[in-house]
Design an enzyme around this catalytic site. Sequence first.
Site, short mmCIF file in Angstrom:
data_model
loop_
_atom_site.label_atom_id
_atom_site.label_comp_id
_atom_site.label_asym_id
_atom_site.label_seq_id
_atom_site.Cartn_x
_atom_site.Cartn_y
_atom_site.Cartn_z
CG HIS A 159 41.92 36.52 41.06
ND1 HIS A 159 41.87 37.76 40.49
CD2 HIS A 159 43.10 35.97 40.68
CE1 HIS A 159 42.98 37.97 39.79
NE2 HIS A 159 43.74 36.89 39.90
N GLY A 218 42.38 37.72 36.60
CA GLY A 218 41.04 38.00 37.08
C GLY A 218 39.97 37.51 36.12
#
Length: 272
Positions: A159, A218
């Site tokens: 990420h 996320g």
Amino acid sequence: MSNQETRKIGFTKMHGCGNDYIYVNTMLYEVPDPSETARRWSDRHKGIGSDGLVLIGKSSVAEADFTMRIFNADGSEAMMCGNASRCIGKYLYERGLTQQTEIRLLTLSGVKTLNLLVNDGVVESVTVDMGKPVLEEESQFIESRNPGHGTFVSMGNPHYVIFTDNVDQVGESGHILEQHPAFPQRCNIEFANIRPDGSIRTRVWERGSGITQACGTGACATAVAAAITGQAGRTSQIVMDGGTLSIEWREADNHVYMTGPAEFVFDGQIEI
């Protein structure tokens, strides 16, 4: 198994904060080509419509109870999905495949422990031990290639979190950053903004799926990035397009814990 049975597969559509997947119990049904199946079924006009395909199986190793494989809408296989893991916990318990409220789930990024909050037989929320975030090595590599002013966090999958006043740039910038040369295996991209109440508004471009309503890994990456940049403490509310996830990065064990809902949408059968 007869020819007719092999031509039809039962599936369940579920979502976690709007992050929707098609779930197949591989203890009942075989999916011979999950990558191609994910591409076809995920099409929102010509298929079932989803962010991808999730296969639930029985673990063959003692360290885990069940397994998860997840394929994005473009057919690529993902390492882990927090929203999908919560949905699996609800599926396994409410469909009678387990009576345990603590489930060990084997993923490509290791074994994740799910703790179910159950009320009158209904799983109201699931807390997932997402493990330790990985920060330094890859972030140094990325900084040298300068894809933007962000923070790299791996939660078993990569990420890149950018804090900005314009989280809606996800549409124009997400796909560009996903395939930036700094990310040879592509990357999930988060655009985040700290709100006055301390919650963190986040929009996500998921690797292989595009803009999604939510992303569990996320949300974890965003919370960790906010903490290490001094913009938040170790507990955060991550407000995504489809709902809010509670994230705690515990100092005691350095693990990230994600809590949120999971919902059934519908069951069906489809020919392959």
